[in-house]
Design a protein around this motif. Structure first.
Motif: not given
Length: 151
Positions: A51-61, A69-77, A97-102, A105-107
């Motif tokens: 709940p504290s990370l509402r904008r960080r959504r997993a694809d399958i939970v 579970v996260f299924i990451d796009g090659c370009f975006w991640h 793109l660097a911020a997406n990767i960081a 990792r934080n998530t």
């Protein structure tokens, strides 16, 4: 009268391509979900595990088993095999793109600290293998949860 703004995209083709990208229900995601459902697994889709990370959504939970579970796009991640560095608007895309990767990792770190299992896959991975890996992670945790919790 509405103000007309210039497009954020470097070209009309780029704009159309970017607008066509889906946040959820990608081809790979749908294939994996079909396989998981056929194996009898039930899950939540596009959910924030914490709940504290509402904008960080997993694809399958899997909430009971605490598997995200996260299924990451090659370009975006930043896939090591398929990531590309855009030549147009590089000053924007490089840091973006660097911020997406960081953020990924934080998530992962925050979810693991909250006792979640984090599984990440690339969009190009074989859906059958991905589903088998997810099932192997979820089944033992689900069985322990049904028997009174993880001990």
């Amino acid at each position: 009268m509405a103000e007309v703004r210039a497009s954020w995209a470097s070209s009309d083709g780029t704009r159309k391509s970017m607008l066509a990208n889906r946040r959820r229900d990608t081809k790979t995601e749908l294939a994996v979900r079909r396989l998981l459902h056929a194996r009898g697994l039930r899950y939540r889709v596009d959910l924030a595990p914490l709940p504290s990370l509402r904008r960080r959504r997993a694809d399958i939970v899997f909430t009971r088993a605490k598997v995200a579970v996260f299924i990451d796009g090659c370009f975006w991640h930043g896939c090591p095999e398929h990531a590309t560095n855009p030549k147009q608007n590089a000053d924007y895309w490089g840091p973006k793109l660097a911020a997406n990767i960081a953020r990924d990792r934080n998530t992962d770190t925050q979810l693991r600290a909250a006792d979640w299992t984090v599984l990440r896959f690339w969009e190009h991975e074989d859906a059958e293998r991905v589903a088998a890996t997810i099932e192997a992670a979820v089944r033992p945790k689900s069985e322990r949860a049904e028997q009174g919790g993880d001990r």
